[in-house]
Design a protein around this motif. Structure first.
Motif, PDB file in Angstrom:
ATOM      1  N   ALA A  67      42.669  43.407  31.408  1.00  0.00           N
ATOM      2  CA  ALA A  67      44.011  42.874  31.665  1.00  0.00           C
ATOM      3  C   ALA A  67      44.493  43.268  33.056  1.00  0.00           C
ATOM      4  O   ALA A  67      45.146  42.472  33.756  1.00  0.00           O
ATOM      5  N   GLY A  68      44.201  44.508  33.468  1.00  0.00           N
ATOM      6  CA  GLY A  68      44.576  44.928  34.813  1.00  0.00           C
ATOM      7  C   GLY A  68      43.835  44.150  35.889  1.00  0.00           C
ATOM      8  O   GLY A  68      44.419  43.763  36.909  1.00  0.00           O
ATOM      9  N   VAL A  69      42.536  43.895  35.659  1.00  0.00           N
ATOM     10  CA  VAL A  69      41.756  43.131  36.635  1.00  0.00           C
ATOM     11  C   VAL A  69      42.247  41.695  36.710  1.00  0.00           C
ATOM     12  O   VAL A  69      42.419  41.131  37.798  1.00  0.00           O
ATOM     13  N   THR A  70      42.482  41.085  35.552  1.00  0.00           N
ATOM     14  CA  THR A  70      42.891  39.673  35.542  1.00  0.00           C
ATOM     15  C   THR A  70      44.261  39.478  36.165  1.00  0.00           C
ATOM     16  O   THR A  70      44.578  38.388  36.660  1.00  0.00           O
ATOM     17  N   ALA A  71      45.098  40.530  36.172  1.00  0.00           N
ATOM     18  CA  ALA A  71      46.425  40.415  36.776  1.00  0.00           C
ATOM     19  C   ALA A  71      46.331  40.154  38.274  1.00  0.00           C
ATOM     20  O   ALA A  71      47.245  39.553  38.858  1.00  0.00           O
ATOM     21  N   PHE A  72      45.246  40.582  38.923  1.00  0.00           N
ATOM     22  CA  PHE A  72      45.081  40.327  40.353  1.00  0.00           C
ATOM     23  C   PHE A  72      44.922  38.838  40.645  1.00  0.00           C
ATOM     24  O   PHE A  72      45.157  38.403  41.770  1.00  0.00           O
TER      25      PHE A  72
ATOM     26  N   THR B 133      30.605  43.566  54.582  1.00  0.00           N
ATOM     27  CA  THR B 133      31.625  44.130  53.705  1.00  0.00           C
ATOM     28  C   THR B 133      32.508  43.032  53.132  1.00  0.00           C
ATOM     29  O   THR B 133      32.846  43.045  51.939  1.00  0.00           O
ATOM     30  N   ALA B 134      32.891  42.063  53.965  1.00  0.00           N
ATOM     31  CA  ALA B 134      33.712  40.951  53.487  1.00  0.00           C
ATOM     32  C   ALA B 134      32.976  40.140  52.430  1.00  0.00           C
ATOM     33  O   ALA B 134      33.558  39.764  51.401  1.00  0.00           O
ATOM     34  N   LEU B 135      31.703  39.857  52.648  1.00  0.00           N
ATOM     35  CA  LEU B 135      30.927  39.090  51.674  1.00  0.00           C
ATOM     36  C   LEU B 135      30.815  39.833  50.350  1.00  0.00           C
ATOM     37  O   LEU B 135      30.984  39.248  49.271  1.00  0.00           O
ATOM     38  N   LEU B 136      30.531  41.131  50.428  1.00  0.00           N
ATOM     39  CA  LEU B 136      30.371  41.918  49.209  1.00  0.00           C
ATOM     40  C   LEU B 136      31.684  42.004  48.437  1.00  0.00           C
ATOM     41  O   LEU B 136      31.716  41.801  47.217  1.00  0.00           O
TER      42      LEU B 136
ATOM     43  N   VAL C 287      35.236  40.623  43.887  1.00  0.00           N
ATOM     44  CA  VAL C 287      36.556  40.213  43.394  1.00  0.00           C
ATOM     45  C   VAL C 287      36.438  38.982  42.514  1.00  0.00           C
ATOM     46  O   VAL C 287      37.007  38.915  41.417  1.00  0.00           O
ATOM     47  N   ALA C 288      35.693  37.984  42.985  1.00  0.00           N
ATOM     48  CA  ALA C 288      35.535  36.758  42.196  1.00  0.00           C
ATOM     49  C   ALA C 288      34.836  37.039  40.873  1.00  0.00           C
ATOM     50  O   ALA C 288      35.249  36.539  39.820  1.00  0.00           O
ATOM     51  N   PHE C 289      33.790  37.847  40.909  1.00  0.00           N
ATOM     52  CA  PHE C 289      33.045  38.153  39.683  1.00  0.00           C
ATOM     53  C   PHE C 289      33.919  38.928  38.703  1.00  0.00           C
ATOM     54  O   PHE C 289      33.938  38.628  37.500  1.00  0.00           O
TER      55      PHE C 289
ATOM     56  N   VAL D  86      38.258  32.968  44.373  1.00  0.00           N
ATOM     57  CA  VAL D  86      37.363  32.522  45.446  1.00  0.00           C
ATOM     58  C   VAL D  86      38.155  31.973  46.619  1.00  0.00           C
ATOM     59  O   VAL D  86      37.963  32.385  47.771  1.00  0.00           O
ATOM     60  N   ALA D  87      39.061  31.019  46.345  1.00  0.00           N
ATOM     61  CA  ALA D  87      39.784  30.345  47.429  1.00  0.00           C
ATOM     62  C   ALA D  87      40.734  31.278  48.156  1.00  0.00           C
ATOM     63  O   ALA D  87      40.789  31.280  49.396  1.00  0.00           O
ATOM     64  N   VAL D  88      41.499  32.074  47.408  1.00  0.00           N
ATOM     65  CA  VAL D  88      42.525  32.918  48.034  1.00  0.00           C
ATOM     66  C   VAL D  88      41.919  34.216  48.567  1.00  0.00           C
ATOM     67  O   VAL D  88      41.983  34.505  49.776  1.00  0.00           O
ATOM     68  N   TYR D  89      41.313  34.995  47.674  1.00  0.00           N
ATOM     69  CA  TYR D  89      40.793  36.291  48.119  1.00  0.00           C
ATOM     70  C   TYR D  89      39.577  36.126  49.026  1.00  0.00           C
ATOM     71  O   TYR D  89      39.374  36.915  49.958  1.00  0.00           O
ATOM     72  N   GLY D  90      38.755  35.107  48.771  1.00  0.00           N
ATOM     73  CA  GLY D  90      37.634  34.849  49.674  1.00  0.00           C
ATOM     74  C   GLY D  90      38.115  34.488  51.065  1.00  0.00           C
ATOM     75  O   GLY D  90      37.572  34.950  52.072  1.00  0.00           O
ATOM     76  N   MET D  91      39.162  33.656  51.137  1.00  0.00           N
ATOM     77  CA  MET D  91      39.705  33.264  52.443  1.00  0.00           C
ATOM     78  C   MET D  91      40.374  34.447  53.135  1.00  0.00           C
ATOM     79  O   MET D  91      40.267  34.595  54.369  1.00  0.00           O
ATOM     80  N   ILE D  92      41.057  35.281  52.386  1.00  0.00           N
ATOM     81  CA  ILE D  92      41.698  36.460  52.986  1.00  0.00           C
ATOM     82  C   ILE D  92      40.644  37.382  53.608  1.00  0.00           C
ATOM     83  O   ILE D  92      40.820  37.900  54.719  1.00  0.00           O
ATOM     84  N   LEU D  93      39.544  37.584  52.910  1.00  0.00           N
ATOM     85  CA  LEU D  93      38.496  38.449  53.451  1.00  0.00           C
ATOM     86  C   LEU D  93      37.821  37.798  54.660  1.00  0.00           C
ATOM     87  O   LEU D  93      37.413  38.493  55.602  1.00  0.00           O
ATOM     88  N   TYR D  94      37.694  36.469  54.646  1.00  0.00           N
ATOM     89  CA  TYR D  94      37.184  35.779  55.837  1.00  0.00           C
ATOM     90  C   TYR D  94      38.132  36.012  57.015  1.00  0.00           C
ATOM     91  O   TYR D  94      37.702  36.251  58.153  1.00  0.00           O
ATOM     92  N   VAL D  95      39.443  35.922  56.751  1.00  0.00           N
ATOM     93  CA  VAL D  95      40.442  36.148  57.800  1.00  0.00           C
ATOM     94  C   VAL D  95      40.320  37.561  58.361  1.00  0.00           C
ATOM     95  O   VAL D  95      40.353  37.771  59.589  1.00  0.00           O
ATOM     96  N   PHE D  96      40.173  38.546  57.482  1.00  0.00           N
ATOM     97  CA  PHE D  96      40.038  39.929  57.953  1.00  0.00           C
ATOM     98  C   PHE D  96      38.783  40.097  58.807  1.00  0.00           C
ATOM     99  O   PHE D  96      38.790  40.840  59.796  1.00  0.00           O
ATOM    100  N   TRP D  97      37.701  39.407  58.410  1.00  0.00           N
ATOM    101  CA  TRP D  97      36.469  39.485  59.211  1.00  0.00           C
ATOM    102  C   TRP D  97      36.671  38.850  60.574  1.00  0.00           C
ATOM    103  O   TRP D  97      36.319  39.423  61.602  1.00  0.00           O
ATOM    104  N   ARG D  98      37.281  37.651  60.594  1.00  0.00           N
ATOM    105  CA  ARG D  98      37.492  36.950  61.858  1.00  0.00           C
ATOM    106  C   ARG D  98      38.464  37.722  62.765  1.00  0.00           C
ATOM    107  O   ARG D  98      38.377  37.650  63.994  1.00  0.00           O
TER     108      ARG D  98
END
Length: 690
Positions: A302-307, A400-403, A408-410, A380-392
């Motif tokens: 439940a804590g994980v899904t809240a993210f 680290t961003a890919l991992l 997070v998605a899994f 995937v769309a939100v947190y994946g994009m945020i990590l891409y932004v941090f990398w860029r």
């Protein structure tokens, strides 16, 4: 090496003799410089050594397969360097690669001995033969050193696996389940990060090698004439791999990813609309997970899904947008906004379009449609994009961003499945939708980055201070929403009991499904026994009194024990009593009969019971049961055409000897039609005394 031993071992063990070929192939792929950075060849060889220790493979046969694979892979790398790279214009660019420089230095210092040493240095293993080919090493000399290097590699790593197998057997009982699991997870994460690091470092080298190969291919007279005959097509293809502009290689790769992901998503949708049998796995898996749920894991999930809920996603998205505004990075902000808004609108529209109801077994109350999963898409769309932004933006490394994006998605998707808020197909489809919008968001950002590179002007002064404070506050709000998440829970709806005479109950049960099946829908056993008992405790007491053993109760810990048993030396048959399904429901009780001798778990007789809604006037509930082994020793499914009387009848006779009674309708069971009895199937019906 992206996998751990606990994942590789069961797969190799199930292949039998083919395991030799698979392990040899893994050794070959790791010895080739292009595939050696992603194929866990050495780890697979070590896993093969563990199987040798258990007597499932032969030591020297496996060593020959590993050595031969290593020789072949190194040969391919050698000829690539000799034939494809000798005339490479950008040879100095390849030499600048740190990994290749390490391999070349090793070869220059040690000569042929570098082929022996390099085999034990991971990704460098395939680069040393490449350096040897580029340096013009004599063909016969290379072959001799290649063989001399592959033989000790095979012997050493098969021996390492043999030693690990012995250690696992000795220490398996002295370490706690949590300690072993924690160690495996940490090791897997470290290996995965190191693999991503190696892959990203070697990508420029791989691209240079492939470019050289294609240039040399273009110099072949026949190919050159074809290119000159179609100049516009050649120019178009060359423009598609241009690394200096967005419309070149970047757009080509993103387009390929988008088209492939979209094709997989469309195929998924068509299967969903056509009612593909795969979707029945959703219901069975939800029922199985429901049996394995426990309060502790539910709280964690439940804590994980809240993210992945909007209460967390919205403030995090707003915080990152403000941070990008402070930094003056409009291109990244535009890409993030497109990905988030596009994903949100798409998921909402798809939920309405498909209108799939939620599972009644879910833990929390949800009002939106089930297909696809919005949490999975956002992960995937939100947190994946945020990590891409941090990398860029230069805040995290690419690996680290890919991992982190994958984890997070899994984690969020798995939490939705465990809580049964979504079916498996919902989460898979949500990941695909999120991946589509992540690709679009990255494309928008990459398209605008060259234009905005000269216009990046970070904000200063009081505006910057206010923006930083607001960003921190929004992140804090998201964290508080996760901690304070208290979603309303579903109140389970109990099936109404039906009080009927025993004869009518037997007739009603005979109209229900005749066989059980596995999670994947494979038919397993016919229903061959009906027992009337006061409750679960009374039934368990009676079966245990006959000498059978109760299977382990379904808990998350049982899943871990089953995994450890698969790679360990456990002979406990109660661990392997996995659930079967009758009417889409997992069995409520399970027992095993201890067999003499060393039998595989599939050959041990098992009795599974399902609780029905039927109760006699005396208060006895009807339980249906299957009795028999899960399969033959070769792992094939059990025969479903007839009841396994050799396993069932001893249990029946033991129950009768302890006071159980038989009903009038005893197998083969008779079903009344027009006042006459017609035999239908071999089935016993017993009544346990209260």
């Amino acid at each position: 090496m992206t996998y751990s031993l606990d994942q590789i071992l069961p797969s190799l063990q199930s292949l039998g003799v083919l395991g030799y070929w698979l392990i040899g192939l893994a050794s070959m792929l790791e010895s080739f410089f292009l595939t050696g950075i992603v194929v866990p060849g050495t780890l697979i060889v070590d896993a093969g050594g563990i199987l040798v220790q258990r007597g499932l493979l032969d030591f020297f046969d496996l060593a020959w397969f590993v050595a031969l694979g290593s020789v072949l892979g190194s040969e391919i790398s050698y000829w690539t360097g000799k034939l494809a790279l000798n005339r490479l214009p950008g040879r100095r660019r390849i030499g600048a690669s740190a990994a290749f420089a390490r391999a070349r230095g090793l070869f220059e210092r040690h000569g042929g001995m570098a082929l022996v040493i390099g085999r034990f240095l991971g990704p460098v293993a395939g680069l040393v033969p490449l350096a040897a080919g580029m340096a013009g090493m004599n063909r016969r000399q290379f072959l001799i050193w290649n063989v001399l290097g592959s033989i000790p590699y095979a012997l050493v790593h098969v021996s390492i696996g043999f030693f690990l197998g012995d250690v696992m057997g000795r220490l398996g009982g002295s370490l706690t389940r949590v300690a072993v699991l924690t160690g495996i997870v940490l090791l897997a994460l470290a290996v995965l990060w190191a693999t991503l690091y190696s892959v990203l470092r070697l990508l420029p080298l791989a691209w240079a090698v492939l470019s050289a190969a294609f240039r040399n291919l273009a110099d072949i007279p026949t190919v050159r004439r074809r290119i000159e005959a179609h100049p516009k097509a050649a120019q178009w293809l060359q423009a598609r791999v241009d690394r200096t502009v967005f419309s070149g290689l970047t757009l080509s790769l993103l387009a390929v990813i988008f088209v492939y992901t979209g094709a997989v998503w469309l195929d998924f949708v068509f299967e969903f609309l056509a009612g593909d049998p795969f979707l029945w796995i959703d219901v069975r898996l939800a029922e199985l997970i429901h049996h394995f749920q426990a309060p502790g894991p539910i709280r964690f999930a439940a804590g994980v899904t809240a993210f992945g809920g909007w209460q967390s996603v919205l403030p995090v998205f707003a915080a990152v947008l403000i941070w990008l505004g402070i930094q003056g990075r409009r291109a990244l902000a535009a890409g993030l906004a497109v990905a988030v808004f596009g994903n949100t609108v798409s998921v909402a529209a798809l939920k309405v379009a498909f209108g799939r109801p939620r599972s009644p077994l879910g833990v929390f109350v949800e009002t939106s449609g089930s297909f696809p999963s919005g949490h999975a898409a956002a992960s995937v769309a939100v947190y994946g994009m945020i990590l891409y932004v941090f990398w860029r933006a230069g805040r995290v490394r690419a690996e680290t961003a890919l991992l982190l994006a994958g984890l997070v998605a899994f984690a969020i998707g798995l939490s939705r499945i465990y809580l049964i808020e979504h079916y498996l197909s919902d989460v898979l489809n949500g990941w695909l939708v999120g991946a589509l919008w992540l690709t679009v968001g990255i494309a928008v950002a990459e398209w605008r980055l060259p234009r905005d590179a000269s216009a990046i002007r970070p904000v200063g002064g009081a505006v910057r201070i206010a923006g930083v404070a607001l960003t921190i506050a929004l992140v804090g709000v998201a964290g508080l929403n996760v901690l304070r998440d208290d979603h309303p829970r579903i109140v389970p709806v109990q099936t109404a009991d039906q009080i009927l005479p025993a004869a009518e109950i037997l007739a009603a049960i005979d109209d229900l499904p005749l066989t059980t099946d596995t999670l994947m829908g494979t038919p397993m056993h016919p229903v061959g026994l009906i027992v009337f008992a006061g409750d679960d405790a009374a039934l368990s007491k009676a079966v245990l009194a006959t000498g059978w053993s109760a299977s382990r109760p379904p808990t998350p810990g049982l899943v871990l024990d089953a995994l450890f048993a698969a790679v360990g030396t456990s002979k406990d048959p109660t661990i392997a009593t996995v659930a079967h399904f009758w009417r889409g429901q997992a069995n409520d009780l399970a027992f095993v009969r201890q067999a003499s001798g060393d039998h595989p778990s599939s050959a041990v007789p098992k009795a599974r019971f399902w609780r029905t809604q039927y109760i006699t006037g005396d208060g006895l509930r009807a339980y249906v049961a299957t009795v028999g082994p899960d399969g033959a020793e070769n792992g094939t499914p059990s025969q479903t055409t007839a009841t396994d009387t050799s396993a069932r009848d001893p249990l029946v006779q033991a129950l009768l000897a302890r006071g159980a009674g038989t009903l009038a309708q005893v197998g083969p069971m008779a079903k009344r039609q027009d006042g006459r009895s017609t035999p239908t199937r071999d089935l016993w019906a017993l009544t346990l005394n209260q």
